[in-house]
Design a protein around this motif. Structure first.
Motif, mmCIF file in Angstrom:
data_model
loop_
_atom_site.group_PDB
_atom_site.id
_atom_site.type_symbol
_atom_site.label_atom_id
_atom_site.label_comp_id
_atom_site.label_asym_id
_atom_site.label_seq_id
_atom_site.Cartn_x
_atom_site.Cartn_y
_atom_site.Cartn_z
ATOM 1 N N LEU A 1 0.828 -1.209 0.000
ATOM 2 C CA LEU A 1 0.000 0.000 0.000
ATOM 3 C C LEU A 1 0.861 1.258 0.000
ATOM 4 O O LEU A 1 0.545 2.243 -0.687
ATOM 5 C CB LEU A 1 -0.928 -0.003 1.219
ATOM 6 C CG LEU A 1 -2.059 -1.038 1.191
ATOM 7 C CD1 LEU A 1 -2.766 -1.080 2.542
ATOM 8 C CD2 LEU A 1 -3.060 -0.723 0.085
ATOM 9 N N LEU A 2 1.952 1.238 0.739
ATOM 10 C CA LEU A 2 2.864 2.385 0.739
ATOM 11 C C LEU A 2 3.544 2.523 -0.617
ATOM 12 O O LEU A 2 3.656 3.623 -1.161
ATOM 13 C CB LEU A 2 3.910 2.231 1.846
ATOM 14 C CG LEU A 2 3.439 2.500 3.269
ATOM 15 C CD1 LEU A 2 4.531 2.131 4.275
ATOM 16 C CD2 LEU A 2 3.044 3.972 3.440
ATOM 17 N N GLN A 3 3.999 1.408 -1.174
ATOM 18 C CA GLN A 3 4.668 1.445 -2.473
ATOM 19 C C GLN A 3 3.747 1.999 -3.555
ATOM 20 O O GLN A 3 4.189 2.717 -4.458
ATOM 21 C CB GLN A 3 5.154 0.046 -2.843
ATOM 22 C CG GLN A 3 6.276 -0.474 -1.965
ATOM 23 C CD GLN A 3 6.458 -1.983 -2.040
ATOM 24 O OE1 GLN A 3 5.958 -2.628 -2.958
ATOM 25 N NE2 GLN A 3 7.160 -2.554 -1.078
ATOM 26 N N ALA A 4 2.471 1.687 -3.451
ATOM 27 C CA ALA A 4 1.513 2.129 -4.467
ATOM 28 C C ALA A 4 1.311 3.639 -4.465
ATOM 29 O O ALA A 4 0.740 4.189 -5.412
ATOM 30 C CB ALA A 4 0.169 1.433 -4.251
ATOM 31 N N LEU A 5 1.774 4.314 -3.423
ATOM 32 C CA LEU A 5 1.623 5.769 -3.359
ATOM 33 C C LEU A 5 2.716 6.500 -4.138
ATOM 34 O O LEU A 5 2.740 7.726 -4.162
ATOM 35 C CB LEU A 5 1.630 6.237 -1.894
ATOM 36 C CG LEU A 5 0.402 5.801 -1.073
ATOM 37 C CD1 LEU A 5 0.558 6.217 0.383
ATOM 38 C CD2 LEU A 5 -0.885 6.385 -1.658
ATOM 39 N N ASN A 6 3.608 5.742 -4.774
ATOM 40 C CA ASN A 6 4.589 6.330 -5.690
ATOM 41 C C ASN A 6 3.914 6.414 -7.063
ATOM 42 O O ASN A 6 3.815 5.414 -7.770
ATOM 43 C CB ASN A 6 5.837 5.451 -5.751
ATOM 44 C CG ASN A 6 6.904 6.008 -6.686
ATOM 45 O OD1 ASN A 6 6.606 6.637 -7.695
ATOM 46 N ND2 ASN A 6 8.166 5.762 -6.356
ATOM 47 N N PRO A 7 3.423 7.579 -7.465
ATOM 48 C CA PRO A 7 2.596 7.666 -8.679
ATOM 49 C C PRO A 7 3.332 7.298 -9.961
ATOM 50 O O PRO A 7 2.770 6.632 -10.833
ATOM 51 C CB PRO A 7 2.124 9.122 -8.691
ATOM 52 C CG PRO A 7 3.111 9.854 -7.836
ATOM 53 C CD PRO A 7 3.564 8.892 -6.795
ATOM 54 N N SER A 8 4.582 7.700 -10.086
ATOM 55 C CA SER A 8 5.319 7.388 -11.308
ATOM 56 C C SER A 8 5.580 5.890 -11.416
ATOM 57 O O SER A 8 5.472 5.305 -12.503
ATOM 58 C CB SER A 8 6.655 8.149 -11.332
ATOM 59 O OG SER A 8 6.432 9.539 -11.388
ATOM 60 N N MET A 9 5.924 5.266 -10.318
ATOM 61 C CA MET A 9 6.182 3.831 -10.312
ATOM 62 C C MET A 9 4.912 3.063 -10.670
ATOM 63 O O MET A 9 4.949 2.091 -11.426
ATOM 64 C CB MET A 9 6.698 3.401 -8.938
ATOM 65 C CG MET A 9 7.256 1.986 -8.874
ATOM 66 S SD MET A 9 8.189 1.689 -7.343
ATOM 67 C CE MET A 9 6.834 1.612 -6.151
ATOM 68 N N MET A 10 3.774 3.508 -10.150
ATOM 69 C CA MET A 10 2.515 2.840 -10.454
ATOM 70 C C MET A 10 2.116 3.023 -11.912
ATOM 71 O O MET A 10 1.540 2.130 -12.535
ATOM 72 C CB MET A 10 1.411 3.349 -9.534
ATOM 73 C CG MET A 10 1.553 2.893 -8.089
ATOM 74 S SD MET A 10 1.587 1.084 -7.915
ATOM 75 C CE MET A 10 -0.081 0.663 -8.428
ATOM 76 N N ARG A 11 2.422 4.168 -12.486
ATOM 77 C CA ARG A 11 2.141 4.379 -13.910
ATOM 78 C C ARG A 11 2.953 3.410 -14.750
ATOM 79 O O ARG A 11 2.458 2.849 -15.736
ATOM 80 C CB ARG A 11 2.467 5.822 -14.307
ATOM 81 C CG ARG A 11 1.491 6.856 -13.758
ATOM 82 C CD ARG A 11 1.826 8.231 -14.280
ATOM 83 N NE ARG A 11 1.590 8.324 -15.717
ATOM 84 C CZ ARG A 11 2.336 9.054 -16.551
ATOM 85 N NH1 ARG A 11 3.372 9.719 -16.106
ATOM 86 N NH2 ARG A 11 2.038 9.108 -17.825
ATOM 87 N N LEU A 12 4.213 3.206 -14.376
ATOM 88 C CA LEU A 12 5.043 2.264 -15.109
ATOM 89 C C LEU A 12 4.460 0.858 -15.021
ATOM 90 O O LEU A 12 4.255 0.191 -16.034
ATOM 91 C CB LEU A 12 6.467 2.276 -14.551
ATOM 92 C CG LEU A 12 7.392 1.166 -15.066
ATOM 93 C CD1 LEU A 12 7.617 1.306 -16.568
ATOM 94 C CD2 LEU A 12 8.717 1.178 -14.322
ATOM 95 N N PHE A 13 4.175 0.397 -13.800
ATOM 96 C CA PHE A 13 3.670 -0.961 -13.627
ATOM 97 C C PHE A 13 2.341 -1.172 -14.335
ATOM 98 O O PHE A 13 2.084 -2.242 -14.890
ATOM 99 C CB PHE A 13 3.525 -1.281 -12.133
ATOM 100 C CG PHE A 13 4.847 -1.449 -11.432
ATOM 101 C CD1 PHE A 13 5.986 -1.817 -12.120
ATOM 102 C CD2 PHE A 13 4.949 -1.237 -10.071
ATOM 103 C CE1 PHE A 13 7.205 -1.980 -11.479
ATOM 104 C CE2 PHE A 13 6.163 -1.394 -9.415
ATOM 105 C CZ PHE A 13 7.293 -1.768 -10.124
#
Length: 290
Positions: free
Chosen positions: A42-54
């Motif tokens: 849940l914390l990792q998902a708050l990185n917006p750029s990383m989530m856009r990549l995934f």
């Protein structure tokens, strides 16, 4: 020249990079670590750029359950496997990271999974959340043991290509690092999608199972910093979360009593020894002529 295929299952060679005396074995064999792992996602998902990549390079990136299972398999292998299994798992992950790139058509920027800040964030959130879960639900650790776990996990970081010199060396430093990131984090659409079930759980099904699931989900949310609860839109449930954390603590204690440490370790090491990563290890051995 014909090569003789090696056996599918090779005997365990060693205790791996951590071993029975490590805090890593103690924490990752405890049921609380599973809840900490979900809090880390849940914390990792708050990185917006990383989530856009995934969300653009991996279908599994949009499936929280699949991603959680895959992450759990990797952690089990690196923590409880022998060094050959751990190395094989790390090679597999590094290979996936190397090819996980995406160019944003709107900006022309290329997003890369190997971005150092993102890799640090992913590692640090997991270590932080597992320690938070131990604080909340057990097992109890001294400050020295908490710091030892942080340093032990530098090995796990090195396996996937992270320079441990960039990482916190104590739990206090780790907590400061996590809080220092809050100004650039955000709940983007991919994060909202993968977290929807835990933010708004379904009330359908067996009432006991539904109640238990909601309590545990709220127990997981209680591990997050206040600013993360605000971003996820659940900051208005502090009483619920505190109550859920207390009940979750009792559930974890019951689970601990029902599964002796020795049995859990045996199950985990056996699971790792028969894990698909063994095929990667065997293949690597054949190719290198070992």
């Amino acid at each position: 020249m014909t090569q003789t295929a090696r056996p599918t299952d090779q005997p365990r060679q060693d205790f791996g990079y951590f071993g029975p005396e490590s805090i890593s074995w103690k924490l990752y064999s405890d049921p609380s670590s599973k809840l900490g792992g979900i809090a880390a996602l849940l914390l990792q998902a708050l990185n917006p750029s990383m989530m856009r990549l995934f969300s653009n390079v991996s279908v599994a990136g949009q499936d929280a359950a699949a991603r959680g299972e895959r992450t759990g398999q990797y952690i089990d292998t690196t923590i409880f496997g022998d060094k050959a299994h751990a190395d094989a798992a790390a090679r597999s992950v590094r290979g996936m990271h190397k090819h996980a790139n995406w160019e944003d058509p709107a900006t022309g920027q290329t997003l890369r999974a190997e971005t150092e800040d993102w890799m640090d964030w992913t590692h640090n959130t997991l270590v932080f959340a597992v320690l938070r879960a131990a604080e909340a639900f057990g097992p109890r650790l001294s400050v020295q043991e908490q710091d030892q776990f942080v340093v032990e996990q530098h090995i796990a970081a090195r396996l996937v290509g992270i320079d441990p010199a960039r990482l916190p060396a104590t739990y206090a430093e780790l907590q400061k690092y996590i809080d220092a990131q809050k100004d650039w984090l955000a709940l983007c659409l991919p994060a909202a999608e993968v977290s929807q079930a835990i933010r708004k759980p379904s009330l359908r099904g067996n009432p006991v199972k539904v109640w238990t699931g909601i309590v545990i989900q709220d127990g997981i949310l209680s591990l997050l910093p206040d600013w993360a609860l605000l971003l996820y839109g659940v900051a208005g449930r502090p009483m619920n979360l505190r109550s859920a954390a207390k009940t979750t603590r009792a559930m974890m204690a019951a689970a601990r009593r029902n599964r002796p440490y020795e049995d859990v370790i045996t199950d985990l090491t056996t699971k790792v020894d028969t894990h698909p990563y063994r095929k990667v290890r065997n293949r690597a051995g054949i190719e290198s002529g070992e």
